[in-house]
Scaffold this active site. Structure first.
Site, mmCIF file in Angstrom:
data_model
loop_
_atom_site.group_PDB
_atom_site.id
_atom_site.type_symbol
_atom_site.label_atom_id
_atom_site.label_comp_id
_atom_site.label_asym_id
_atom_site.label_seq_id
_atom_site.Cartn_x
_atom_site.Cartn_y
_atom_site.Cartn_z
ATOM 1 N N SER A 82 17.785 -8.418 -51.747
ATOM 2 C CA SER A 82 16.989 -9.633 -51.877
ATOM 3 C C SER A 82 17.353 -10.630 -50.793
ATOM 4 C CB SER A 82 17.295 -10.284 -53.239
ATOM 5 O OG SER A 82 18.639 -10.769 -53.262
ATOM 6 N N GLY A 83 16.645 -11.765 -50.835
ATOM 7 C CA GLY A 83 17.111 -12.934 -50.119
ATOM 8 C C GLY A 83 18.153 -13.658 -50.950
ATOM 9 N N ASP A 84 18.447 -14.892 -50.568
ATOM 10 C CA ASP A 84 19.476 -15.652 -51.270
ATOM 11 C C ASP A 84 19.024 -16.090 -52.667
ATOM 12 O OD1 ASP A 84 21.453 -15.649 -49.143
ATOM 13 O OD2 ASP A 84 20.083 -16.983 -48.071
ATOM 14 N N GLY A 85 17.712 -16.181 -52.904
ATOM 15 C CA GLY A 85 17.210 -16.709 -54.166
ATOM 16 C C GLY A 85 17.586 -15.891 -55.383
ATOM 17 N N GLY A 104 15.197 -10.765 -47.818
ATOM 18 C CA GLY A 104 14.403 -11.983 -47.925
ATOM 19 C C GLY A 104 14.069 -12.569 -46.563
ATOM 20 N N GLY A 138 15.444 -15.630 -45.317
ATOM 21 C CA GLY A 138 16.573 -16.272 -44.666
ATOM 22 C C GLY A 138 17.823 -15.428 -44.620
ATOM 23 N N ASP A 179 12.207 -25.684 -45.740
ATOM 24 C CA ASP A 179 12.464 -24.503 -46.566
ATOM 25 C C ASP A 179 11.369 -24.308 -47.617
ATOM 26 O OD1 ASP A 179 13.743 -22.302 -47.543
ATOM 27 O OD2 ASP A 179 15.606 -23.314 -48.040
ATOM 28 N N ARG A 217 5.092 -17.552 -46.134
ATOM 29 C CA ARG A 217 6.088 -16.535 -46.458
ATOM 30 C C ARG A 217 5.725 -15.161 -45.898
ATOM 31 N NH1 ARG A 217 10.316 -15.148 -49.825
ATOM 32 N NH2 ARG A 217 10.627 -17.297 -50.476
#
Length: 292
Positions: free
Chosen positions: A21-24, A57, A59, A124, A131
C-alpha cells in the site's frame, strides 16, 4: 483498523503485519492499536507485532525512507518493490519512533510519518482528484498552489530537542516557559519524523528511525510565490533546510492552534478534522522489519 481493534490474539496469530500500500493503509493499521495502547499500563508503550510495508501508493514515504534506492540512482519501481519485499522477508524487527497526536476534540492518533497544516497539506489532499496520475499529481498541484497562495493564521508552540525541560503538558494546559511560542501568519507548518515523504521529497535529511526527534518546519506568510517554488524544488535533495526563509527545528513536541477550523490538516497523508493539536514523541513504540 477495525480488524486490528477487534482481533483477540494478533501476537499469537501473526509474526508481522505487512501492507502492500501507500502510507494511508499503514496509518489505519497503526491506529488500530490506539485504544489498547492507551489503556495499557506497560511502560514504555509499544505495538506488540512488527510491521512492514511494500510500496503501492502515490507517496510511499516510509518505504522511501527505509530504502536508499530512492536516491538519484535511476532504479525502477520494480527494484523498489524487490527491495521492500526483501526487507519484509529477510529483515529483523528494528525499533521505530511514533508520534502521539492529541486534539481538543479528544481524538488520539498515532503517526509514523508526518503532520501537516497549510500548503503541503493542501497539496496532499486537493491533488486527490489527480490520483490516477500517481506520484506526478503532487508536482502538478504544487505548481498550481504556489501561484494560488493561501496564508493561514495560528499559534505555534514547540519544545526544542535540546531543551532540558522534560515535562510536556496536556493539550488542555498552557505550555511552560521552556516552549517557544509564535503567533503569526504562515504558509505552512509541517512536522516529520522520517527522512522522505515521497521518492521526490527528502524532508528531513538527518532523520533516523529512532532518533526521538520531530523535525518541525514552518514558513511565515511574508514569502512570495517564487520563494515557495524555490522551497518546493529544494525539497527534492533536502537543501530546503538551508533556505533563509525556512525555519527547520528539531523538537520533542509541538502544539498548533489554527485560527480557522476550515483549514486542511493531515496525519501521514490522511485528512483529520481541523482543531488544536499537540504532537509528542513515543520512543521506539513500533518495530519495523528492516535488513541493514
Amino acid at each position: 483498523m477495525e480488524f486490528i481493534q477487534h482481533h483477540n490474539d494478533l501476537v499469537g496469530s501473526y509474526s508481522a503485519i505487512v501492507t502492500l500500500s501507500g502510507d494511508g493503509l499503514l496509518f489505519d493499521v497503526i491506529n488500530g492499536f490506539v485504544y489498547s495502547l492507551e489503556q495499557s499500563t506497560i511502560i514504555p508503550k509499544k505495538i506488540p507485532v512488527p510491521i512492514s510495508i511494500i510500496p503501492g501508493g502515490s507517496g510511499n514515504g516510509l518505504a522511501c525512507s527505509l530504502n536508499s534506492i530512492f536516491s538519484d540512482d535511476g532504479q525502477t519501481m520494480f527494484n523498489k518493490l524487490i527491495e521492500s519485499t526483501l526487507h519484509t522477508i529477510k529483515g529483523q524487527p528494528t525499533p521505530m519512533d511514533l508520534v502521539r497526536i492529541t486534539t481538543t476534540t479528544n481524538q488520539i492518533y498515532y503517526s509514523f510519518l508526518s503532520f501537516g497544516w497549510g500548503l503541503m497539506a493542501d497539496i496532499d489532499i486537493e491533488s486527490e482528484r489527480l490520483r490516477f496520475l500517481g506520484e506526478p499529481r503532487f508536482t502538478i498541484w504544487s505548481l498550481y498552489r504556489s501561484f494560488a497562495l493561501k496564508r493561514y493564521r495560528g499559534r505555534l508552540s514547540y519544545l526544542h530537542k535540546d531543551s532540558v525541560c522534560q515535562d510536556i503538558q496536556s493539550i488542555n494546559e498552557p505550555v511552560s516557559n521552556e516552549w517557544t511560542t509564535i503567533n503569526d501568519e504562515f504558509i505552512l507548518v509541517y512536522g516529520a519524523y522520517q527522512k522522505y515523504l515521497s521518492s521526490v521529497v527528502k524532508f528531513a535529511p538527518d532523520s533516523q528511525l529512532d532518533d526521538e526527534t520531530i523535525y518541525l518546519l514552518y514558513i511565515f506568510g511574508t514569502v512570495s510565490s517564487c520563494q515557495v517554488i524555490e522551497f518546493l524544488l529544494a525539497l527534492e535533495d533536502g537543501t530546503h533546510t538551508k533556505l533563509p526563509f525556512v525555519h527547520f527545528i528539531p523538537c520533542k513536541a509541538f502544539r498548533l492552534t489554527p485560527e480557522s477550523n476550515d483549514d486542511i490538516m493531515t496525519i501521514d497523508g490522511e485528512q483529520i478534522p481541523c482543531s488544536t493539536i499537540q504532537a509528542e514523541i513515543m520512543p521506539k513504540a513500533a518495530s519495523i522489519l528492516f535488513r541493514k
